[in-house]
Design a protein around this motif. Structure first.
Motif, PDB file in Angstrom:
ATOM      1  N   ALA A 243      -2.572  -5.745 -14.759  1.00  0.00           N
ATOM      2  CA  ALA A 243      -3.477  -5.120 -13.787  1.00  0.00           C
ATOM      3  C   ALA A 243      -3.075  -5.480 -12.366  1.00  0.00           C
ATOM      4  CB  ALA A 243      -4.911  -5.561 -14.059  1.00  0.00           C
ATOM      5  N   ALA A 244      -2.619  -6.720 -12.159  1.00  0.00           N
ATOM      6  CA  ALA A 244      -2.183  -7.144 -10.826  1.00  0.00           C
ATOM      7  C   ALA A 244      -0.957  -6.360 -10.376  1.00  0.00           C
ATOM      8  CB  ALA A 244      -1.881  -8.638 -10.827  1.00  0.00           C
ATOM      9  N   VAL A 245      -0.045  -6.071 -11.314  1.00  0.00           N
ATOM     10  CA  VAL A 245       1.146  -5.301 -10.965  1.00  0.00           C
ATOM     11  C   VAL A 245       0.778  -3.876 -10.567  1.00  0.00           C
ATOM     12  CG1 VAL A 245       3.182  -4.197 -11.985  1.00  0.00           C
ATOM     13  CG2 VAL A 245       2.845  -6.652 -12.212  1.00  0.00           C
ATOM     14  N   VAL A 246      -0.170  -3.277 -11.295  1.00  0.00           N
ATOM     15  CA  VAL A 246      -0.614  -1.927 -10.927  1.00  0.00           C
ATOM     16  C   VAL A 246      -1.188  -1.935  -9.516  1.00  0.00           C
ATOM     17  CG1 VAL A 246      -2.225  -0.063 -11.470  1.00  0.00           C
ATOM     18  CG2 VAL A 246      -1.033  -1.254 -13.314  1.00  0.00           C
ATOM     19  N   LEU A 247      -2.010  -2.933  -9.220  1.00  0.00           N
ATOM     20  CA  LEU A 247      -2.543  -3.063  -7.861  1.00  0.00           C
ATOM     21  C   LEU A 247      -1.438  -3.271  -6.845  1.00  0.00           C
ATOM     22  CD1 LEU A 247      -5.786  -5.261  -8.034  1.00  0.00           C
ATOM     23  CD2 LEU A 247      -5.573  -2.942  -7.125  1.00  0.00           C
ATOM     24  N   ALA A 248      -0.447  -4.098  -7.212  1.00  0.00           N
ATOM     25  CA  ALA A 248       0.657  -4.356  -6.290  1.00  0.00           C
ATOM     26  C   ALA A 248       1.454  -3.087  -6.008  1.00  0.00           C
ATOM     27  CB  ALA A 248       1.566  -5.440  -6.865  1.00  0.00           C
ATOM     28  N   VAL A 249       1.666  -2.277  -7.041  1.00  0.00           N
ATOM     29  CA  VAL A 249       2.399  -1.022  -6.847  1.00  0.00           C
ATOM     30  C   VAL A 249       1.619  -0.091  -5.919  1.00  0.00           C
ATOM     31  CG1 VAL A 249       3.188   1.080  -8.015  1.00  0.00           C
ATOM     32  CG2 VAL A 249       3.658  -1.170  -9.010  1.00  0.00           C
ATOM     33  N   LEU A 250       0.308  -0.010  -6.119  1.00  0.00           N
ATOM     34  CA  LEU A 250      -0.516   0.811  -5.233  1.00  0.00           C
ATOM     35  C   LEU A 250      -0.465   0.284  -3.803  1.00  0.00           C
ATOM     36  CD1 LEU A 250      -3.650   1.359  -7.505  1.00  0.00           C
ATOM     37  CD2 LEU A 250      -1.874   3.033  -6.944  1.00  0.00           C
ATOM     38  N   ALA A 251      -0.518  -1.055  -3.656  1.00  0.00           N
ATOM     39  CA  ALA A 251      -0.468  -1.651  -2.320  1.00  0.00           C
ATOM     40  C   ALA A 251       0.885  -1.420  -1.659  1.00  0.00           C
ATOM     41  CB  ALA A 251      -0.769  -3.150  -2.413  1.00  0.00           C
ATOM     42  N   LEU A 252       1.967  -1.551  -2.429  1.00  0.00           N
ATOM     43  CA  LEU A 252       3.299  -1.321  -1.870  1.00  0.00           C
ATOM     44  C   LEU A 252       3.482   0.139  -1.476  1.00  0.00           C
ATOM     45  CD1 LEU A 252       5.460  -3.512  -4.282  1.00  0.00           C
ATOM     46  CD2 LEU A 252       4.951  -3.964  -1.868  1.00  0.00           C
ATOM     47  N   SER A 253       2.883   1.044  -2.237  1.00  0.00           N
ATOM     48  CA  SER A 253       2.929   2.463  -1.860  1.00  0.00           C
ATOM     49  C   SER A 253       2.208   2.691  -0.538  1.00  0.00           C
ATOM     50  CB  SER A 253       2.303   3.319  -2.959  1.00  0.00           C
ATOM     51  OG  SER A 253       2.976   3.148  -4.182  1.00  0.00           O
ATOM     52  N   THR A 254       1.064   2.007  -0.381  1.00  0.00           N
ATOM     53  CA  THR A 254       0.332   2.090   0.879  1.00  0.00           C
ATOM     54  C   THR A 254       1.149   1.507   2.018  1.00  0.00           C
ATOM     55  OG1 THR A 254      -1.743   1.869  -0.333  1.00  0.00           O
ATOM     56  CG2 THR A 254      -1.829   1.475   2.032  1.00  0.00           C
ATOM     57  N   LEU A 255       1.814   0.377   1.759  1.00  0.00           N
ATOM     58  CA  LEU A 255       2.664  -0.244   2.775  1.00  0.00           C
ATOM     59  C   LEU A 255       3.813   0.672   3.169  1.00  0.00           C
ATOM     60  CD1 LEU A 255       3.336  -2.778   4.441  1.00  0.00           C
ATOM     61  CD2 LEU A 255       4.657  -3.597   2.489  1.00  0.00           C
ATOM     62  N   PHE A 256       4.384   1.367   2.184  1.00  0.00           N
ATOM     63  CA  PHE A 256       5.459   2.313   2.471  1.00  0.00           C
ATOM     64  C   PHE A 256       4.951   3.443   3.360  1.00  0.00           C
ATOM     65  CE2 PHE A 256       7.744   6.243   1.344  1.00  0.00           C
ATOM     66  CZ  PHE A 256       9.028   5.889   1.729  1.00  0.00           C
ATOM     67  N   ALA A 257       3.755   3.947   3.037  1.00  0.00           N
ATOM     68  CA  ALA A 257       3.171   4.998   3.876  1.00  0.00           C
ATOM     69  C   ALA A 257       2.933   4.498   5.287  1.00  0.00           C
ATOM     70  CB  ALA A 257       1.864   5.483   3.253  1.00  0.00           C
ATOM     71  N   MET A 258       2.483   3.240   5.415  1.00  0.00           N
ATOM     72  CA  MET A 258       2.254   2.665   6.727  1.00  0.00           C
ATOM     73  C   MET A 258       3.558   2.557   7.518  1.00  0.00           C
ATOM     74  SD  MET A 258       0.578  -1.051   7.636  1.00  0.00           S
ATOM     75  CE  MET A 258      -0.711  -0.767   6.425  1.00  0.00           C
ATOM     76  N   SER A 259       4.636   2.153   6.837  1.00  0.00           N
ATOM     77  CA  SER A 259       5.927   2.021   7.514  1.00  0.00           C
ATOM     78  C   SER A 259       6.466   3.373   7.952  1.00  0.00           C
ATOM     79  CB  SER A 259       6.934   1.325   6.593  1.00  0.00           C
ATOM     80  OG  SER A 259       7.248   2.145   5.482  1.00  0.00           O
ATOM     81  N   ARG A 260       6.118   4.420   7.223  1.00  0.00           N
ATOM     82  CA  ARG A 260       6.539   5.762   7.623  1.00  0.00           C
ATOM     83  C   ARG A 260       5.761   6.274   8.815  1.00  0.00           C
ATOM     84  NH1 ARG A 260      11.126   7.741   6.336  1.00  0.00           N
ATOM     85  NH2 ARG A 260      10.266   9.876   6.310  1.00  0.00           N
ATOM     86  N   ILE A 261       4.497   5.852   8.917  1.00  0.00           N
ATOM     87  CA  ILE A 261       3.650   6.301  10.018  1.00  0.00           C
ATOM     88  C   ILE A 261       3.930   5.517  11.285  1.00  0.00           C
ATOM     89  CG2 ILE A 261       1.248   6.351  10.834  1.00  0.00           C
ATOM     90  CD1 ILE A 261       0.472   6.989   7.939  1.00  0.00           C
ATOM     91  N   GLN A 262       4.178   4.209  11.160  1.00  0.00           N
ATOM     92  CA  GLN A 262       4.256   3.330  12.316  1.00  0.00           C
ATOM     93  C   GLN A 262       5.312   3.741  13.337  1.00  0.00           C
ATOM     94  OE1 GLN A 262       4.845  -0.795  11.314  1.00  0.00           O
ATOM     95  NE2 GLN A 262       3.960  -1.474  13.242  1.00  0.00           N
ATOM     96  N   PRO A 263       6.555   4.089  12.944  1.00  0.00           N
ATOM     97  CA  PRO A 263       7.533   4.480  13.959  1.00  0.00           C
ATOM     98  C   PRO A 263       7.096   5.677  14.770  1.00  0.00           C
ATOM     99  CG  PRO A 263       8.625   4.014  11.873  1.00  0.00           C
ATOM    100  CD  PRO A 263       7.139   4.030  11.610  1.00  0.00           C
ATOM    101  N   ARG A 264       6.474   6.653  14.114  1.00  0.00           N
ATOM    102  CA  ARG A 264       6.009   7.837  14.840  1.00  0.00           C
ATOM    103  C   ARG A 264       4.895   7.466  15.804  1.00  0.00           C
ATOM    104  NH1 ARG A 264       5.699  12.418  10.047  1.00  0.00           N
ATOM    105  NH2 ARG A 264       7.784  12.032   9.175  1.00  0.00           N
TER     106      ARG A 264
END
Length: 268
Positions: A243-264
């Motif tokens: 369950a922690a890994v599933v949460l981590a994957v969701l969090a990392l996906s969110t982090l990836f989205a954040m990194s895509r937004i931040q430069p713009r």
């Protein structure tokens, strides 16, 4: 090597080492412990009906809480930046309340108000509305803890863009709604997107407030963060790690989205 370059290298080493100790090693160890016995036990754990229901509830929390806070955040940011009114300082301070108050206190406060013996709970329960130990209470808790992010991301953008474009649109005959949709919203879109990403991350991982108002009933009011705790307390280490890994994957996906937004956002 010059003194300045040596200082920069030292600072980078300290920063990267600090992040490695606090973030990379613990998260990496969770992944290692999860898959050390192969994929089959992990898949068996996360494909259980109770685990799938926990994932479903977690996503419901995000789907309901984030749009509500996005709409509230934009309206509140416009109110704080574009208008002066009595009580503005109080409202501005209340927005940051979820940052200052422990989530456990937030959950307890909701129980005192909406529980069966609370101020409103008796009347609500008598009329067929179950808030505490049910989905509505969990949504309220999630909305509360993730409330400030959109406001705090959109308000600085509104200050930066000023009111010149909005005034020009109004002068040309645009209505208030037309000005918002065609001028204001496009100007704040990256601040809004960044706030939504932060709200999503907060809603995904909320534990304290939700654990109080949900009752942590397996298969009924158990979200993924609660499942991690329940499985660990029941000595089901594989289930907790899965369950922690599933949460981590969701969090990392969110982090990836954040990194895509931040430069713009920075280039805006």
């Amino acid at each position: 090597m010059t003194s300045n370059r040596r200082s920069r290298v030292t600072m980078r080493t300290i920063a990267l080492g600090y992040l490695a100790v606090l973030l990379v090693l613990p998260v990496g160890f969770v992944f290692y412990r999860t898959f050390q016995h192969g994929l089959a036990p992990v898949w068996s754990s996360i494909s259980q009906p109770d685990a799938l229901h926990a994932l479903y509830l977690t996503l419901v929390m995000v789907i309901v809480a984030v749009p509500l806070n996005a709409a509230f955040g934009v309206v509140c940011a416009l109110l704080l930046v574009r208008h002066d009114f009595r009580g503005k300082a109080l409202l501005n301070g209340l927005i940051d309340l979820p940052f200052a108050v422990s989530p456990v206190i937030i959950g307890l406060s909701l129980v005192l108000v909406y529980g069966e013996s609370g101020w409103l709970g008796g009347w609500l329960t008598g009329n067929g509305f179950q808030i505490i130990f049910a989905l509505p209470g969990m949504v309220l808790a999630t909305v509360f803890v993730s409330l400030p992010f959109v406001v705090r991301e959109v308000a600085p953008v509104l200050k930066e863009i000023g009111t010149e474009q909005e005034q020009a649109a109004s002068t040309l005959g645009a209505s208030g709604w037309q000005t918002f949709w065609r001028v204001t919203l496009p100007a704040i879109r990256w601040g809004l997107a960044y706030g939504i990403v932060l709200s999503t991350a907060r809603a995904l991982g909320e534990f304290g407030a939700v654990s109080i108002v949900s009752g942590k009933l397996v298969g009924q009011t158990e979200t993924l963060p609660l499942r991690v705790d329940n499985q660990f307390q029941n000595f089901d280490v594989t289930g907790a790690y899965a369950a922690a890994v599933v949460l981590a994957v969701l969090a990392l996906s969110t982090l990836f989205a954040m990194s895509r937004i931040q430069p713009r956002e920075l280039d805006r």
